[in-house]
Write an enzyme that holds these catalytic residues in place. Structure first.
Site, PDB file in Angstrom:
ATOM      1  N   SER A 149       3.358   1.026  -4.596  1.00 36.05           N
ATOM      2  CA  SER A 149       4.490   1.222  -5.505  1.00 36.05           C
ATOM      3  C   SER A 149       4.042   1.356  -6.963  1.00 36.05           C
ATOM      4  CB  SER A 149       5.465   0.053  -5.377  1.00 36.05           C
ATOM      5  OG  SER A 149       5.874  -0.082  -4.039  1.00 36.05           O
TER       6      SER A 149
HETATM    7  N1  SAM Z   1       4.036  -3.220  -1.806  1.00 32.78           N
HETATM    8  C1  SAM Z   1       3.125  -2.293  -1.174  1.00 32.78           C
HETATM    9  C2  SAM Z   1       1.884  -2.080  -2.002  1.00 32.78           C
HETATM   10  O1  SAM Z   1       1.781  -2.697  -3.062  1.00 32.78           O
HETATM   11  O2  SAM Z   1       1.016  -1.327  -1.571  1.00 32.78           O
HETATM   12  C3  SAM Z   1       3.793  -0.995  -0.916  1.00 32.78           C
HETATM   13  C4  SAM Z   1       4.585  -1.020   0.311  1.00 32.78           C
HETATM   14  S1  SAM Z   1       5.059   0.563   0.912  1.00 32.78           S
HETATM   15  C5  SAM Z   1       6.107   1.180  -0.324  1.00 32.78           C
HETATM   16  C6  SAM Z   1       6.176   0.047   2.213  1.00 32.78           C
HETATM   17  C7  SAM Z   1       5.493  -0.580   3.387  1.00 32.78           C
HETATM   18  O3  SAM Z   1       6.503  -1.080   4.265  1.00 32.78           O
HETATM   19  C8  SAM Z   1       4.661   0.388   4.210  1.00 32.78           C
HETATM   20  O4  SAM Z   1       3.354  -0.090   4.323  1.00 32.78           O
HETATM   21  C9  SAM Z   1       5.361   0.418   5.562  1.00 32.78           C
HETATM   22  O5  SAM Z   1       4.503   0.591   6.662  1.00 32.78           O
HETATM   23  C10 SAM Z   1       6.021  -0.957   5.570  1.00 32.78           C
HETATM   24  N2  SAM Z   1       7.127  -1.126   6.513  1.00 32.78           N
HETATM   25  C11 SAM Z   1       8.114  -0.245   6.849  1.00 32.78           C
HETATM   26  N3  SAM Z   1       8.940  -0.810   7.764  1.00 32.78           N
HETATM   27  C12 SAM Z   1       8.469  -2.066   8.002  1.00 32.78           C
HETATM   28  C13 SAM Z   1       8.875  -3.144   8.838  1.00 32.78           C
HETATM   29  N4  SAM Z   1       9.959  -3.075   9.631  1.00 32.78           N
HETATM   30  N5  SAM Z   1       8.157  -4.276   8.824  1.00 32.78           N
HETATM   31  C14 SAM Z   1       7.044  -4.405   8.038  1.00 32.78           C
HETATM   32  N6  SAM Z   1       6.607  -3.419   7.237  1.00 32.78           N
HETATM   33  C15 SAM Z   1       7.304  -2.267   7.202  1.00 32.78           C
END
Ligand code: SAM
Length: 221
Positions: free
Chosen positions: A63
């Site tokens: 992000s």
């Molecule tokens: N905060 C993170 C960083 O600093 O890199 C960025 C996160 S990214 C925008 C969103 C993440 O949510 C992805 O890695 C995706 O695989 C994960 N995600 C999506 N659905 C999910 C779920 N049901 N449970 C856990 N993780 C999930």
């Protein structure tokens, strides 16, 4: 001459964070401590401190720094807090949270990302982080209740299991929206056993939250 990462980090803090109203000293200190360049894929490392998200493996994103700081500040954290993060991704926001609170429990559905984040965070010696591979829309009931919960992917609605796993007085921050174009960042405060108060903070854009209490595998249409 090219600025060092330390210099770029200082500019990020001053211009992108303080310049836009981030004022919680614990958040600013954590954002100063965590080397974002270590969480970015080699291809984009020179853009580590850009004012935007960047691609990471498996079609996901790390992000925008401002959004990480904004969501962290909105969680109203204390040093004794136990926090649940849904969506570990690169582990960057996990690392930032871990510099502020007692323990971070982080759930990632993609095992490749969970494993690489775990390895990366281990090399920094950040010992107060526990990462779990699974569907974070269901939370992580074993360690509940949490003082704060942050979801870093866009959900169609506030996932009910997360509301149940929030401590009384706790805060949940989650992007909610009916399309993948834009979501509204929502803060839900649990004011008593059965009462929750919802605030809408700002418009955001996140990858979809996929799971039982999120989008189906195809994501939003
Ligand atoms: N905060 C993170 C960083 O600093 O890199 C960025 C996160 S990214 C925008 C969103 C993440 O949510 C992805 O890695 C995706 O695989 C994960 N995600 C999506 N659905 C999910 C779920 N049901 N449970 C856990 N993780 C999930």
């Amino acid at each position: 001459m090219m600025k060092t990462f330390d210099q770029q980090r200082d500019i990020m803090i001053r211009e992108h964070l303080q310049g836009r109203g981030i004022s919680d000293q614990s958040v600013l200190k954590a954002m100063r401590e965590v080397p974002r360049e270590e969480f970015v894929s080699a291809l984009y490392v020179e853009s580590s401190y850009g004012d935007h998200p960047l691609p990471i493996a498996e079609g996901q994103t790390i992000s925008q720094p401002y959004i990480v700081a904004y969501m962290t500040e909105a969680l109203e954290l204390s040093p004794t807090a136990r926090v649940l993060e849904i969506g570990t991704g690169s582990g960057y926001a996990t690392a930032v949270l871990s510099r502020i609170v007692k323990t971070v429990y982080s759930v990632e559905r993609l095992s490749g990302l969970a494993q690489s984040a775990r390895q990366r965070l281990d090399t920094f010696g950040y010992a107060n982080i526990v990462i779990h591979e699974g569907d974070g829309t269901l939370g992580w009931p074993e360690h509940a209740p949490y003082d704060a919960i942050v979801v870093t992917a866009g959900a169609p609605d506030v996932p009910h299991p997360l509301l149940e796993q929030l401590a009384i007085g706790g805060r949940l921050i989650v992007p909610v929206g009916k399309s993948c174009e834009v979501q509204e960042l929502v803060r839900v405060r649990r004011v008593s056993e059965h009462d929750y108060r919802t605030e809408y903070l700002c418009g955001v854009r996140f990858v979809p939250l996929i799971g039982a209490a999120g989008w189906s595998g195809k994501g939003p249409h």
